[in-house]
Design a protein around this motif. Sequence first.
Motif, PDB file in Angstrom:
ATOM      1  N   PHE A   1     -31.829 -15.827 -28.980  1.00  0.00           N
ATOM      2  CA  PHE A   1     -32.491 -17.088 -28.625  1.00  0.00           C
ATOM      3  C   PHE A   1     -32.330 -18.114 -29.740  1.00  0.00           C
ATOM      4  O   PHE A   1     -31.951 -19.262 -29.499  1.00  0.00           O
ATOM      5  CB  PHE A   1     -33.972 -16.827 -28.350  1.00  0.00           C
ATOM      6  CG  PHE A   1     -34.814 -18.079 -28.290  1.00  0.00           C
ATOM      7  CD1 PHE A   1     -34.642 -18.981 -27.263  1.00  0.00           C
ATOM      8  CD2 PHE A   1     -35.759 -18.340 -29.262  1.00  0.00           C
ATOM      9  CE1 PHE A   1     -35.408 -20.129 -27.206  1.00  0.00           C
ATOM     10  CE2 PHE A   1     -36.526 -19.487 -29.218  1.00  0.00           C
ATOM     11  CZ  PHE A   1     -36.350 -20.390 -28.183  1.00  0.00           C
ATOM     12  N   ILE A   2     -32.584 -17.683 -30.969  1.00  0.00           N
ATOM     13  CA  ILE A   2     -32.510 -18.618 -32.078  1.00  0.00           C
ATOM     14  C   ILE A   2     -31.071 -19.129 -32.214  1.00  0.00           C
ATOM     15  O   ILE A   2     -30.831 -20.317 -32.423  1.00  0.00           O
ATOM     16  CB  ILE A   2     -32.970 -17.943 -33.391  1.00  0.00           C
ATOM     17  CG1 ILE A   2     -34.332 -17.293 -33.203  1.00  0.00           C
ATOM     18  CG2 ILE A   2     -33.010 -18.943 -34.527  1.00  0.00           C
ATOM     19  CD1 ILE A   2     -35.441 -18.236 -32.876  1.00  0.00           C
TER      20      ILE A   2
ATOM     21  N   VAL B   1     -27.847 -31.608 -28.766  1.00  0.00           N
ATOM     22  CA  VAL B   1     -28.838 -32.666 -28.539  1.00  0.00           C
ATOM     23  C   VAL B   1     -28.741 -33.710 -29.638  1.00  0.00           C
ATOM     24  O   VAL B   1     -28.827 -34.914 -29.385  1.00  0.00           O
ATOM     25  CB  VAL B   1     -30.263 -32.070 -28.488  1.00  0.00           C
ATOM     26  CG1 VAL B   1     -31.300 -33.169 -28.444  1.00  0.00           C
ATOM     27  CG2 VAL B   1     -30.418 -31.180 -27.283  1.00  0.00           C
TER      28      VAL B   1
ATOM     29  N   VAL C   1     -30.553 -21.649 -29.612  1.00  0.00           N
ATOM     30  CA  VAL C   1     -31.301 -22.874 -29.896  1.00  0.00           C
ATOM     31  C   VAL C   1     -30.540 -23.731 -30.896  1.00  0.00           C
ATOM     32  O   VAL C   1     -30.435 -24.942 -30.737  1.00  0.00           O
ATOM     33  CB  VAL C   1     -32.711 -22.556 -30.418  1.00  0.00           C
ATOM     34  CG1 VAL C   1     -33.330 -23.771 -31.078  1.00  0.00           C
ATOM     35  CG2 VAL C   1     -33.599 -22.107 -29.287  1.00  0.00           C
ATOM     36  N   TYR C   2     -29.967 -23.098 -31.918  1.00  0.00           N
ATOM     37  CA  TYR C   2     -29.232 -23.886 -32.913  1.00  0.00           C
ATOM     38  C   TYR C   2     -28.017 -24.558 -32.300  1.00  0.00           C
ATOM     39  O   TYR C   2     -27.703 -25.709 -32.627  1.00  0.00           O
ATOM     40  CB  TYR C   2     -28.835 -23.014 -34.100  1.00  0.00           C
ATOM     41  CG  TYR C   2     -29.935 -22.915 -35.117  1.00  0.00           C
ATOM     42  CD1 TYR C   2     -30.494 -24.064 -35.662  1.00  0.00           C
ATOM     43  CD2 TYR C   2     -30.443 -21.694 -35.509  1.00  0.00           C
ATOM     44  CE1 TYR C   2     -31.523 -23.990 -36.567  1.00  0.00           C
ATOM     45  CE2 TYR C   2     -31.468 -21.599 -36.426  1.00  0.00           C
ATOM     46  CZ  TYR C   2     -32.006 -22.754 -36.953  1.00  0.00           C
ATOM     47  OH  TYR C   2     -33.030 -22.686 -37.843  1.00  0.00           O
TER      48      TYR C   2
ATOM     49  N   PHE D   1     -27.673 -25.419 -29.101  1.00  0.00           N
ATOM     50  CA  PHE D   1     -28.186 -26.493 -28.240  1.00  0.00           C
ATOM     51  C   PHE D   1     -28.638 -27.667 -29.084  1.00  0.00           C
ATOM     52  O   PHE D   1     -28.435 -28.835 -28.749  1.00  0.00           O
ATOM     53  CB  PHE D   1     -29.382 -25.994 -27.414  1.00  0.00           C
ATOM     54  CG  PHE D   1     -29.019 -24.972 -26.379  1.00  0.00           C
ATOM     55  CD1 PHE D   1     -27.700 -24.632 -26.131  1.00  0.00           C
ATOM     56  CD2 PHE D   1     -30.007 -24.348 -25.627  1.00  0.00           C
ATOM     57  CE1 PHE D   1     -27.365 -23.685 -25.184  1.00  0.00           C
ATOM     58  CE2 PHE D   1     -29.682 -23.401 -24.674  1.00  0.00           C
ATOM     59  CZ  PHE D   1     -28.365 -23.074 -24.456  1.00  0.00           C
ATOM     60  N   TRP D   2     -29.288 -27.314 -30.167  1.00  0.00           N
ATOM     61  CA  TRP D   2     -29.827 -28.266 -31.113  1.00  0.00           C
ATOM     62  C   TRP D   2     -28.741 -29.241 -31.558  1.00  0.00           C
ATOM     63  O   TRP D   2     -28.932 -30.456 -31.559  1.00  0.00           O
ATOM     64  CB  TRP D   2     -30.262 -27.431 -32.302  1.00  0.00           C
ATOM     65  CG  TRP D   2     -31.193 -28.035 -33.264  1.00  0.00           C
ATOM     66  CD1 TRP D   2     -30.995 -29.155 -33.993  1.00  0.00           C
ATOM     67  CD2 TRP D   2     -32.463 -27.513 -33.622  1.00  0.00           C
ATOM     68  NE1 TRP D   2     -32.069 -29.359 -34.791  1.00  0.00           N
ATOM     69  CE2 TRP D   2     -32.984 -28.378 -34.591  1.00  0.00           C
ATOM     70  CE3 TRP D   2     -33.194 -26.410 -33.234  1.00  0.00           C
ATOM     71  CZ2 TRP D   2     -34.221 -28.160 -35.173  1.00  0.00           C
ATOM     72  CZ3 TRP D   2     -34.413 -26.206 -33.826  1.00  0.00           C
ATOM     73  CH2 TRP D   2     -34.929 -27.073 -34.773  1.00  0.00           C
TER      74      TRP D   2
ATOM     75  N   ILE E   1     -27.116 -24.420 -20.368  1.00  0.00           N
ATOM     76  CA  ILE E   1     -28.385 -23.833 -19.924  1.00  0.00           C
ATOM     77  C   ILE E   1     -28.224 -23.190 -18.549  1.00  0.00           C
ATOM     78  O   ILE E   1     -28.797 -22.155 -18.275  1.00  0.00           O
ATOM     79  CB  ILE E   1     -29.561 -24.838 -19.937  1.00  0.00           C
ATOM     80  CG1 ILE E   1     -29.314 -26.005 -19.012  1.00  0.00           C
ATOM     81  CG2 ILE E   1     -29.857 -25.340 -21.330  1.00  0.00           C
ATOM     82  CD1 ILE E   1     -30.546 -26.856 -18.830  1.00  0.00           C
TER      83      ILE E   1
ATOM     84  N   LEU F   1     -33.230 -14.687 -24.934  1.00  0.00           N
ATOM     85  CA  LEU F   1     -34.666 -14.800 -24.709  1.00  0.00           C
ATOM     86  C   LEU F   1     -35.409 -14.605 -26.024  1.00  0.00           C
ATOM     87  O   LEU F   1     -35.065 -13.724 -26.792  1.00  0.00           O
ATOM     88  CB  LEU F   1     -35.132 -13.723 -23.729  1.00  0.00           C
ATOM     89  CG  LEU F   1     -34.625 -13.825 -22.298  1.00  0.00           C
ATOM     90  CD1 LEU F   1     -35.178 -12.673 -21.492  1.00  0.00           C
ATOM     91  CD2 LEU F   1     -35.049 -15.133 -21.682  1.00  0.00           C
ATOM     92  N   PRO F   2     -36.426 -15.426 -26.291  1.00  0.00           N
ATOM     93  CA  PRO F   2     -37.226 -15.170 -27.473  1.00  0.00           C
ATOM     94  C   PRO F   2     -38.116 -13.957 -27.243  1.00  0.00           C
ATOM     95  O   PRO F   2     -38.388 -13.624 -26.093  1.00  0.00           O
ATOM     96  CB  PRO F   2     -38.076 -16.430 -27.605  1.00  0.00           C
ATOM     97  CG  PRO F   2     -38.113 -17.036 -26.261  1.00  0.00           C
ATOM     98  CD  PRO F   2     -36.886 -16.579 -25.536  1.00  0.00           C
TER      99      PRO F   2
END
Lengths: 491, 517
Positions: free
Chosen positions: A399-400, A410, A403-404, A406-407, A422, A393-394
């Motif tokens: 979280f970061i 994508v 995100v990387y 997931f990034w 997710i 969670l941010p």
Amino acid sequence: MGSVQLNLVLYSAEVILLLTLLFSLVVSMLSKNRALTLFTALLGLGLAFIDACFLYQYMPQFYFTSQLSHDNFSLFFKLFFIVISAFTLLFAYESKEIDQSRFPEFILLTLSVTIGMSTLVASINLLALYLSLELVSIVSYALAGFRKENRFSNEASLKYLLYGAAASGTLLYGFSLLYGITGSLNLYSISAALGSAYMEPFALYAILLMILFGFGFKMSMVPFHMWAPDVYQGAPTPTAAFFTVAPKIAGIAIFIRFFFTVFSNQTTTPGQWDAIPYLNWPVLIAILSAATMTLGNLSALFQKNAKRMLAYSSIAHAGYMLMGIVVLNHSGLVAILFYAVIYALMNFGAFFVVGIVGNTYKNEDIENFKGLGWKSPLLAIPMAIFLFSLTGLPPLGGFIGKVYLFWALVEQDYYWLLIFAILNTVISLYYYAYIVKEMFLDRPQDKTQVHVSPLATGILVTLSVPLVILGIYWEPLYTYLSSSLRFIVTP
Amino acid sequence: MELPNFIYHHLLSWMIFLPVIGMLVISVLPNAKKEAMKWVASGFTLLPLLLGIALFLNFDRQEAGLQFMEQYSWIPTFNIHYFVGADGLSVTMILLTALLSFLCIFASWNIKEGLKGYLCMFLLLEAGMMGVFCALDFFLFYVFWEVMLLPMYFLIGIWGGPKKEYAAIKFFLYTLFGSVLMLVAMLAFYFYSEPHTFSLVELSKPGTLVVKDLTLFGIALSAAAFKKMLFIFLFIGFAIKVPIFPFHTWLPLAHVEAPTPISVILAGVLLKMGTYGLLRISFPILPQETYWFSYALAIFGLINIVYGALCAMAQITLSEKKGGNDLKKLIAYSSISHMGYVILGMSVFTIEGINGAVFQMFNHGITTAMLFLLVGVIYDRVHHRKIDGFGGLGVQVPIYTGIVSLAFFASLGLPGLSSFISEALVFLGAFKVYPSITVLATLGIILNAAFFLWALQKIFLGPLNQKYINLKDVSARELFTLVPLGILVVFLGIYPMPVLDLMKQTLDQILILIQAA
């Protein structure tokens, strides 16, 4: 400078660790003061850390007759493992599970594993690789069974040993086959041999599976994870914290080095790789990654023991990190390194709190956390930070990190794996929040006070504050890690 | 009003971060100083409100674009910015947030246990809400969006009612599920935009988002289909927040279990984030997909209006054993119904419809806040919320009765009160496009009138329940929280232009974007 000296200089951090190990043993014999022994060990670790920082000035090169590689990748992990083992020693010092008189032994074993791990991630030769892996494994068995009088600790040790022996045997068999078909032990020569001629895919898949068993065992990847919950739960908490962070990350690191040196070729686009044409291993890893995170999270859902729950959660996190390997590009690998740093902070932190609470209650039931937020907020608030960061969670580091990862998915249109990830994130919230619920939403049931020493408070702060900071500003770390991903591409 | 430059040029940042400063101040105060903590909290919510008034006064109503913008590079390697600004769409929501947060501190005056934690969480929540409405960078938006979750979880979970734990985790899981879907869409937007960007302003420009065909689960997916998928992802994320049927099941639970001020914030501000997100992100970035989805959106709106109203009605007709007879639940379900009007108004792309929708967001924020505050007032005194457990209170507590009547009438859309105007605009706009749906939706008005009037009758009319002969009327502190809202309801009912003026230009702009698609 002669080449022998240069070799030794490049290996100096490990040498310092070795000397530290011996020296702290001597100190412990001369003085019964645990703090002094700890101080000696930490001093040595500090020296090794500084030394490793200085090694950045040497050009990337192979040394010890191309057994080891000196590059940013191995240096980063050297630093990483040194820091983790320093924290582990501090944790062991705080923990009541580690017998006071046997603290020096613990230092000795932990430092040996650290030497093993930092050699492992630098290995570019099958023999050096196997040797250092065994150093890590064998010492780990001893660490797992550190509480000699405890039945679970013994069970953990034996389970780890049996499973580990099977894994390394299989790995060795895979290595021998690889040597048989390529005629070389050097990873780069193997890669060249695989690239230059068509090999029988069946044989390669067999080799791949055997090697996956060996590495997957270390990082507790499904289906080679069966040992993990019992070992992590049975081992003393500081050891469990160490195991879930250090050897696991070492496993992933050598996995990256091995697969990207041997089983893939750098394409024309910088930072992109191709799997060698007749061996589609990324899809295999993607499936294993999805299985690992799902199984880890689902098993963690209904655990009553905090340590066992964190053990399953650490399996799930191995699954998350594997996602970065699947995408076969630079950003995916940097995402793994980034996640590894964050994961080390938060997972170690969570185990640390479990250990401190366990000191008071003598077990790790989640029940013990009831009302902790009201009794000792200094312990509960960092724990909440660790757990929410583990959820992703941010504004927290976890979280970061996610995100990387997931990034990267994508970027390469790996949406199916992303959907798995997710959904797993949402599932994981349930059990992480369960501990938070016990701590804050429930009122204390007993009057037992949990004692938090100043040293423990310090450790909690050093682990939790960076998580918040990295959740808000992480650019420098990312840049550093991005530069850490340089391993030598061609011999 | 003249403000110093360092405040004026960073107005929105101050509004976002003043509560955070307040939180830090409170966290270092000694535990015993409970009164001081409350005053500090009220001070640090009053300041954003004052800045909000300054924003209202200085806002250029002729400008459709963004104002009070601040943009700083945050993570340059990934083109992430700290980028905030306000336009006609967000300014109303910012004002609503500032106002309700300030009033809710006074509604929290009776919190005893863990006051420090409560106030810290509350201020963090305010910062998160402000941030969501001000953010113009998707990444920043997402961070604020999630930052709200944590305090909300604790506020419901620690200070809530009997089923608080279940309510808190259900709220948390639902919202997280929605937001991770949003995260996927966010990352996809980043990679399919040229140059890669998170800026909502850039992404809204036609031609920035270039989606290519791809394969998913082994199935070839055209660019158009993929964009539709992204729209659905975003839609689910926002729909959970609104909440749109069938994603609404967390709402009655969370609203009922939360302490009064938190129910107010949940219903008054958090629900608006869903519709705000649709208008701010889905509509401008994916106009074609929005158009494609509009009929479905209208149907969802209709379902919300009628279903929410029927559920509210059931609170009166059903016994307590069957999950009925709860005044707070009634209001929670009426929220679902009222948010339906917003959805319906948004779905038709007419000037009346969209203006009505955003105005309804604002009005619902005010009226529902009043309703929840009023339930809190009575609950504090009698410790139950059973609709048929009162009776004849009108004689005993005349002021309270008057305010409740005002709030009920405002909610059911009585002409002369603010909601009437927004609902009328929504129906006007919707009738042009979907006459049949609109006619069906008017059923909602009748149902709303029915259950509100019925509840009014059961609680306040008839002979006085003898248990309550000593019931005290509203206190000065409670009046202080209710009167400003009451004045707004009446004033905007007679003269809505101050709010409509604020948003008109921006909403026209959004319509043009969609009509072009």
